[in-house]
Design an enzyme around this catalytic site. Sequence first.
Site, PDB file in Angstrom:
ATOM      1  NE  ARG A 168      -4.012  -1.994   0.276  1.00  0.00           N
ATOM      2  CZ  ARG A 168      -3.999  -3.158  -0.350  1.00  0.00           C
ATOM      3  NH1 ARG A 168      -2.960  -3.462  -1.139  1.00  0.00           N
ATOM      4  NH2 ARG A 168      -4.985  -4.020  -0.214  1.00  0.00           N
ATOM      5  CG  ASP A 280      -8.326  -9.838   1.995  1.00  0.00           C
ATOM      6  OD1 ASP A 280      -7.085  -9.779   1.873  1.00  0.00           O
ATOM      7  OD2 ASP A 280      -9.038  -8.819   2.174  1.00  0.00           O
TER       8      ASP A 280
END
Length: 339
Positions: A168, A280
């Site tokens: 990120r 995920d």
Amino acid sequence: MKVVTFGEIMLRLSPPDHKRIFQTDSFDVTYGGAEANVAAFLAQMGLDAYFVTKLPNNPLGDAAAGHLRKFGVKTDYIARGGNRIGIYFLEIGASQRPSKVVYDRAHSAISEAKREDFDWEKILDGARWFHFSGITPPLGKELPLILEDALKVANEKGVTVSCDLNYRARLWTKEEAQKVMIPFMEYVDVLIANEEDIEKVLGISVEGLDLKTGKLNREAYAKIAEEVTRKYNFKTVGITLRESISATVNYWSVMVFENGQPHFSNRYEIHIVDRVGAGDSFAGALIYGSLMGFDSQKKAEFAAAASCLKHTIPGDFVVLSIEEIEKLASGATSGRVER
């Protein structure tokens, strides 16, 4: 079968009906976060999934823990303290307008966690698997040390470790990420990533990968998986392959690299309801397939189908059964009404 994940769970606020934040006078409320999403997936698959974090000792912390338990996640090892829960605002995109995320997570309880908050000997006792992501270490000063403690105990206990690199840019630079994450790789058995994560976090790039348009070159993906496996001795490398036509329409497939061979899944055309948490779900499905002893191709098909279906479900957590995933993985893609 005990599985442990560690990270942050946040309060998610989204304008309804694809509105922009500027337009809305109300928000839909849910909770989510990379490792929490993985734990929720594994709990729904019937595993004893424990999520470890730190939450404020207030009604919002209680609500987040309650949301986890609603999905079957065990919260026994959650530390309590701090002043606030992290928040993120999600504008869900449509057509050519992309989704946008605004974070409000500074000084959250997990970011101020201390090493003494977590007894990893106890937490990992009897565990088969430990999962973390690259989102967690940059959140707080002691979190890299907390993760190092967890990884050392996992290594001593013979617990399989997976890491989703999840780079990120808003949290740290690639230089900062490499300094922290590369030393962790000696403890990792299963790497989960996309091509950009591998380039930014591990500093490994391969010619032929187009990061801007997402055009797929299977040979290049196999080559980059082979390169990181050779360098870090991973047992498995899982890579998601997203082709973005628009914010609403994507093509989706995955690659699982094991025993020196790439295994590519079926390719799905997805009309997206909510893409948050799809990666995920891929991670959770890959973990589940590994624990169940699936062969490499079955792992790829199961993980691709699970993450494909997540795109159709609002919220960070999935609501899926093994049977639904296996049905799609077997080729039932028509979406016909089931009566």
